[in-house]
Scaffold this active site. Structure first.
Site, PDB file in Angstrom:
ATOM      1  N   SER A   1       0.821  -1.202   0.000  1.00 13.74           N
ATOM      2  CA  SER A   1       0.000   0.000   0.000  1.00 13.74           C
ATOM      3  C   SER A   1       0.865   1.265   0.000  1.00 13.74           C
ATOM      4  CB  SER A   1      -0.939  -0.066   1.212  1.00 13.74           C
ATOM      5  OG  SER A   1      -1.848   0.973   1.203  1.00 13.74           O
TER       6      SER A   1
ATOM      7  N   ASP B   1      -8.734  -4.221  -6.618  1.00 13.21           N
ATOM      8  CA  ASP B   1      -8.255  -3.262  -5.611  1.00 13.21           C
ATOM      9  C   ASP B   1      -8.786  -1.865  -5.932  1.00 13.21           C
ATOM     10  OD1 ASP B   1      -6.834  -1.643  -3.883  1.00 13.21           O
ATOM     11  OD2 ASP B   1      -4.933  -2.707  -4.179  1.00 13.21           O
TER      12      ASP B   1
ATOM     13  N   HIS C   1      -7.272  -4.852  -2.073  1.00 12.01           N
ATOM     14  CA  HIS C   1      -6.125  -4.296  -1.357  1.00 12.01           C
ATOM     15  C   HIS C   1      -5.652  -5.128  -0.161  1.00 12.01           C
ATOM     16  CE1 HIS C   1      -3.624  -0.758  -1.234  1.00 12.01           C
ATOM     17  NE2 HIS C   1      -3.748  -0.694   0.077  1.00 12.01           N
TER      18      HIS C   1
END
Ligand SMILES: *[C@@H]1O[C@H](CO)[C@@H](O)[C@H](O)[C@H]1NC(C)=O
Ligand SMILES: *[C@@H]1O[C@H](CO)[C@@H](O)[C@H](O)[C@H]1NC(C)=O
Ligand SMILES: *[C@@H]1O[C@H](CO)[C@@H](O)[C@H](O)[C@H]1NC(C)=O
Ligand SMILES: *[C@@H]1O[C@H](CO)[C@@H](O)[C@H](O)[C@H]1NC(C)=O
Length: 393
Positions: free
Chosen positions: A165, A334, A367
């Protein structure tokens, strides 16, 4: 009357006992990461690193689960925003343990402001607001370089870096400024958050478009404390604009396919974690602007004071050395890493040597699957570990 007083006294006792338990938890000196990792049967030790600007970060070293004579290259795992390094070990199937089984040493660091990195050489996180005057820019300038230095000094080996991330962006930002370069091995970027112009995450979009970050800051205090009245209030406000907030994980990160329920339970025990309100505002600015720049202080004169120019400096990712081995993986579900933004990231790396660049994707992943997916041991770890092995001299 008497029974009420007794009840109050009993409640006070419970509070005091809980307080003592919490103190003990810190006082016995073993971090949550090491306790957890040891409970899985692996070896773990606690370390701390002090950054150039005085932040004291918790850092754990997980020994390789192999007895071979071969070198056991260190891999630093860098988490994203609003979580800490516990996300790497929420289950025995996590990446840290997979690396250990594959002959690596896994190192887990916790960014400033999180539970085990709330200390500073002179500032008190609870009482001094200037403790919280930073965004991910400072992770890139101070936290990561100090941590890599420490691991390099301790092991005498180049350090592989894996970021998830926003952790991925901080590694790239650091490398683009010429930091770490002579101490870095290969770099894995998982679900990288970088350009955010095309983010589809409903929560982030609503938050950024309705300036929820400014509302948060206006409520006072510099720390963003996840389980606080202020955050609840801002969430309620954002959700009142027609957003279905019954599943925060999904409206923030996308439809994760493969979250393990035991792991999810652990997640809620340890996460989310504090960060600074400024860090959240910086991310909202990135969504609104679509650029990767430093924090915007909101006025030309303050930006001038801080940066010597009226707008915040933009990062030039083409300055990431073109021969650093890079593995970049994206999940097609995502909502924080849209395909257009991902492609912008890859092309911003400019003339990166093709033989040093592996672009990977996992169709069903969103994610959070990258760190908590129950099948990451099949879909993600093998190609990542093969890449790290091939990049080890
Ligand atoms: C270490 O790896 C071996 C296989 O190489 C495995 O059998 C063992 O369970 C691992 N240790 C732990 C603590 O998981
Ligand atoms: C917070 O720290 C700064 C910098 O060290 C100092 O100038 C200031 O007086 C401190 N404020 C409080 C309330 O302790
Ligand atoms: C690593 O070693 C160098 C050279 O001895 C030293 O200057 C530096 O402070 C050390 N860094 C850390 C984090 O221990
Ligand atoms: C909100 O989303 C949940 C699934 O996350 C769904 O079960 C629920 O029906 C939705 N509520 C409304 C009002 O759409």
């Amino acid at each position: 009357m008497e029974s009420k007083r007794l009840a109050r006294a009993a409640a006070a006792m419970v509070v005091i006992l809980l307080g003592l338990l919490t103190l003990n938890d810190v006082a016995d000196g073993t971090s949550d990461v090491c306790k957890t990792v040891q409970s899985y049967g692996y070896q773990c030790s606690d370390n701390e690193v002090t950054t150039q600007d005085g932040y004291v970060l918790g850092l754990q070293r997980i020994a390789s689960n192999t007895t071979s004579e071969k070198k056991q290259p260190p891999v630093l795992l860098q988490h994203g925003l609003l979580v800490d390094g516990m996300i790497w070990v929420l289950s025995k199937q996590g990446l840290a343990l997979a690396l250990s089984d594959a002959g690596f040493e896994a190192w887990i660091v916790h960014s400033r402001g999180t539970k085990s990195s709330r200390r500073h050489t002179s500032l008190n996180a609870d009482t001094n607001q200037s403790y919280w005057a930073w965004t991910w820019v400072e992770f890139a300038e101070f936290d990561i370089p100090a941590t890599v230095d420490f691991i390099y000094n301790t092991t005498g080996q180049r350090v592989h870096l894996v970021g998830h991330s926003l952790g991925a962006l901080t590694i790239l930002a650091s490398l683009s400024q010429g930091k770490l370069v002579d101490k870095t091995g290969a770099v894995g970027l998982l679900a990288p958050v970088a350009y955010m112009r095309h983010v589809t995450s409903p929560l982030l979009l609503y938050g950024a478009n309705f300036y929820a970050d400014k509302l948060l800051v206006s409520l006072g205090g510099a720390e963003l404390l996840p389980h606080s009245g202020a955050v609840d209030f801002v969430l309620k406000t954002v959700c009142s604009f027609g957003l279905n907030c019954s599943d925060l994980m999904s409206i923030l990160t996308g439809n994760n396919c493969c979250l393990d329920s035991a792991e999810m339970k652990n997640f809620l025990t340890y996460e989310p974690q504090s960060t600074s309100k400024r860090a959240v505002m910086h991310v909202a600015q990135m969504v609104r602007s679509g650029t990767i720049a430093k924090h915007d202080y909101g006025s030309a004169s303050t930006n001038n004071q801080m940066y010597g120019q009226s707008t915040p400096p933009v990062y030039d990712l083409s300055s990431v050395p073109v021969d650093v081995p890079l593995f970049i993986s994206r999940g097609e579900a995502d909502s924080l890493t849209d395909v257009q933004d991902f492609n912008s990231l890859v092309s911003s790396l400019g003339n990166h040597q093709q033989s040093k660049l592996t672009v990977h994707s996992i169709p069903e992943y969103a994610h959070a699957d990258f760190v908590m997916g129950s099948n990451a041991g099949q879909l993600l770890h093998p190609p990542l570990i093969a890449f790290l092995s091939n990049s080890t001299n």
